[in-house]
Design a protein around this motif. Structure first.
Motif, PDB file in Angstrom:
ATOM      1  N   THR A 114       0.829  -1.206   0.000  1.00  0.00           N
ATOM      2  CA  THR A 114       0.000   0.000   0.000  1.00  0.00           C
ATOM      3  C   THR A 114       0.862   1.254   0.000  1.00  0.00           C
ATOM      4  OG1 THR A 114      -1.724  -1.171   1.228  1.00  0.00           O
ATOM      5  CG2 THR A 114      -1.857   1.230   1.180  1.00  0.00           C
ATOM      6  N   ASP A 115       1.940   1.230   0.760  1.00  0.00           N
ATOM      7  CA  ASP A 115       2.824   2.394   0.856  1.00  0.00           C
ATOM      8  C   ASP A 115       4.096   2.224   0.043  1.00  0.00           C
ATOM      9  OD1 ASP A 115       1.094   3.741   2.632  1.00  0.00           O
ATOM     10  OD2 ASP A 115       1.884   2.578   4.319  1.00  0.00           O
ATOM     11  N   GLY A 116       4.081   1.297  -0.908  1.00  0.00           N
ATOM     12  CA  GLY A 116       5.241   1.089  -1.750  1.00  0.00           C
ATOM     13  C   GLY A 116       5.981  -0.193  -1.416  1.00  0.00           C
ATOM     14  N   VAL A 117       7.176  -0.314  -1.959  1.00  0.00           N
ATOM     15  CA  VAL A 117       7.982  -1.519  -1.775  1.00  0.00           C
ATOM     16  C   VAL A 117       8.509  -1.578  -0.335  1.00  0.00           C
ATOM     17  CG1 VAL A 117      10.060  -2.738  -2.493  1.00  0.00           C
ATOM     18  CG2 VAL A 117       8.639  -1.587  -4.205  1.00  0.00           C
ATOM     19  N   PRO A 127      15.986 -13.263  -0.671  1.00  0.00           N
ATOM     20  CA  PRO A 127      15.974 -13.699  -2.072  1.00  0.00           C
ATOM     21  C   PRO A 127      17.381 -13.726  -2.670  1.00  0.00           C
ATOM     22  CG  PRO A 127      15.387 -11.386  -1.925  1.00  0.00           C
ATOM     23  CD  PRO A 127      15.499 -11.876  -0.508  1.00  0.00           C
ATOM     24  N   ASP A 128      17.572 -14.580  -3.668  1.00  0.00           N
ATOM     25  CA  ASP A 128      18.809 -14.596  -4.444  1.00  0.00           C
ATOM     26  C   ASP A 128      18.752 -13.590  -5.583  1.00  0.00           C
ATOM     27  OD1 ASP A 128      19.742 -16.766  -2.912  1.00  0.00           O
ATOM     28  OD2 ASP A 128      18.690 -18.182  -4.230  1.00  0.00           O
ATOM     29  N   VAL A 129      17.536 -13.242  -5.994  1.00  0.00           N
ATOM     30  CA  VAL A 129      17.333 -12.313  -7.105  1.00  0.00           C
ATOM     31  C   VAL A 129      15.969 -11.651  -6.936  1.00  0.00           C
ATOM     32  CG1 VAL A 129      16.211 -13.942  -8.689  1.00  0.00           C
ATOM     33  CG2 VAL A 129      17.593 -12.069  -9.621  1.00  0.00           C
ATOM     34  N   ILE A 130      15.822 -10.454  -7.483  1.00  0.00           N
ATOM     35  CA  ILE A 130      14.563  -9.713  -7.417  1.00  0.00           C
ATOM     36  C   ILE A 130      14.109  -9.397  -8.832  1.00  0.00           C
ATOM     37  CG2 ILE A 130      13.422  -7.596  -6.629  1.00  0.00           C
ATOM     38  CD1 ILE A 130      15.604  -7.441  -4.421  1.00  0.00           C
ATOM     39  N   LEU A 131      12.913  -9.844  -9.183  1.00  0.00           N
ATOM     40  CA  LEU A 131      12.342  -9.520 -10.492  1.00  0.00           C
ATOM     41  C   LEU A 131      11.612  -8.191 -10.401  1.00  0.00           C
ATOM     42  CD1 LEU A 131      10.859 -12.899 -11.825  1.00  0.00           C
ATOM     43  CD2 LEU A 131      13.201 -12.009 -11.968  1.00  0.00           C
ATOM     44  N   ALA A 132      12.037  -7.229 -11.238  1.00  0.00           N
ATOM     45  CA  ALA A 132      11.425  -5.900 -11.253  1.00  0.00           C
ATOM     46  C   ALA A 132      11.335  -5.382 -12.681  1.00  0.00           C
ATOM     47  CB  ALA A 132      12.239  -4.943 -10.388  1.00  0.00           C
ATOM     48  N   ALA A 140      13.165   4.967  -7.775  1.00  0.00           N
ATOM     49  CA  ALA A 140      13.366   5.305  -6.366  1.00  0.00           C
ATOM     50  C   ALA A 140      13.806   4.102  -5.533  1.00  0.00           C
ATOM     51  CB  ALA A 140      12.081   5.884  -5.777  1.00  0.00           C
ATOM     52  N   ASP A 141      13.473   2.893  -6.010  1.00  0.00           N
ATOM     53  CA  ASP A 141      13.712   1.683  -5.214  1.00  0.00           C
ATOM     54  C   ASP A 141      15.039   0.990  -5.507  1.00  0.00           C
ATOM     55  OD1 ASP A 141      11.176   1.966  -4.082  1.00  0.00           O
ATOM     56  OD2 ASP A 141      10.227   0.766  -5.662  1.00  0.00           O
ATOM     57  N   TYR A 142      15.620   1.287  -6.662  1.00  0.00           N
ATOM     58  CA  TYR A 142      16.747   0.474  -7.135  1.00  0.00           C
ATOM     59  C   TYR A 142      17.894   0.410  -6.133  1.00  0.00           C
ATOM     60  CZ  TYR A 142      20.272  -1.562 -10.173  1.00  0.00           C
ATOM     61  OH  TYR A 142      21.230  -2.388 -10.696  1.00  0.00           O
TER      62      TYR A 142
END
Length: 349
Positions: A114-117, A127-132, A140-142
């Motif tokens: 709701t408020d973002g990542v 996680p070993d990897v993040i799918l984005a 802003a999240d990277y």
């Protein structure tokens, strides 16, 4: 309420800024990305994005996702993420529920988006990897996400809007070591479209307009250059006037509703009372009723359930739509477009 409804409503403002191409599906202009460099085995792998590079040292086992599109891609490739976003109490979309069940699971571990990542929740999931590949706020999240795990991003400055679902799937699959699965999924969906088109030859060569009532405007979605491949793969074509519109010039005024005409007219009202016009308001409009496609019954409503999967196509939504939307198109071509939506109010006015 399903995730697709919330995704559609909460992304409304951003969608108009990024361009209306996202509401017709991700654009088709981007080249298929090369997301990796490394050994013959594929690892270590350098993952590139508009915001930097990260290195994936080995084939990942634990996968996190930051969008519903990336969740669909993971599930289509046979991967159940260790964590996925959930907006409030939104339920999974039906195509996600089905895919999850086919993988022997019934629930997902989620964080409230709701408020973002939620960086902390993702970090805890290890996680070993993040799918984005479809991360709306990745700019802003990277930086924070890259501290947790390597990121499979969209590529190119316009990658968020320009990459097709096939390109996103291929990019994710390359990082996950599942390129063969991606090829099978993509080829299978292409074959399904070909079979459906052959079974409905009346669609071939039929021109169409797809427009959506947004809060601020009537938007001509099917402009020349937009990604409307869901329709064109079935044989439908754009009318000549589609070239008069574009990503930054897609608004249709109430005085020029005749510009919507084609062999069939498809209208979406995903914002309901929050749209510039409600369905009832538009269908009572004298100019709208005079559009030849409308007067001939070759006007069909794109159901709210279809709006989001058309706007944000994935390897799970394409077959789901194919089964449910083609009958609507066939009825519209036959002049029976109102059959699936009850009595047509404009016919009695």
């Amino acid at each position: 309420m399903t995730r697709s409804v919330l995704r559609r409503l909460t992304a409304a403002a951003a969608a108009l800024v990024v361009s209306t191409s996202l509401l017709a599906g991700c654009g088709a202009s981007a080249d298929t990305p090369s997301s990796s460099t490394g050994t013959a085995a594929g690892y270590p792998m350098t993952l590139t994005s508009p915001y930097g590079e990260t290195t994936l040292e080995a084939k990942p086992e634990r996968v996190a996702v930051v969008s519903s599109v990336d969740l669909d891609i993971a599930l289509a490739l046979g991967v159940v993420p260790v964590i996925s976003p959930q907006y409030g109490d939104a339920e999974l979309d039906p195509w996600e529920t089905e895919a999850l069940e086919e993988l022997g699971e019934t629930t997902l571990k989620t964080y409230d988006s709701t408020d973002g990542v939620d960086y902390e929740a993702i970090a805890v999931a290890e996680p070993d990897v993040i799918l984005a590949t479809s991360g709306w706020t990745l700019d802003a999240d990277y930086e924070q996400l890259s501290k947790i795990a390597p990121i499979v991003s969209y590529t190119g400055e316009d990658g968020l809007s320009a990459m097709t679902w096939e390109q996103r799937t291929e990019s994710a699959a390359a990082a996950l070591g599942r390129s063969d699965q991606a090829k099978d999924v993509i080829d299978g969906i292409a074959a399904d479209f070909a079979t459906t088109a052959a079974a409905n030859p009346e669609l071939a060569g039929t021109t169409f307009t797809y427009a959506v009532i947004h809060p601020e405007q009537i938007t001509y979605i099917s402009y020349e250059g937009s990604d409307v491949t869901f329709f064109t793969k079935l044989g439908l074509t754009l009318p000549e006037r589609a070239s008069d519109f574009g990503a930054t010039s897609a608004a249709v005024s109430r005085e020029n509703l005749d510009l919507l005409d084609a062999d069939i007219l498809l209208m979406g009202y995903p914002f309901g009372d929050e749209g510039l016009l409600t369905r009832s308001d538009l269908e009572k409009d004298a100019l709208f009723r005079q559009i030849p496609a409308v007067a001939a019954g070759r006007y069909a409503v794109i159901d709210d359930a279809f709006a989001s999967p058309l706007a944000y196509p994935t390897p799970l939504t394409e077959p789901w739509l194919l089964e449910r939307l083609v009958p609507v198109l066939v009825d519209a071509v036959a002049g029976n477009g109102e059959k699936r939506h009850g009595a047509s109010p404009y016919r009695d006015l």
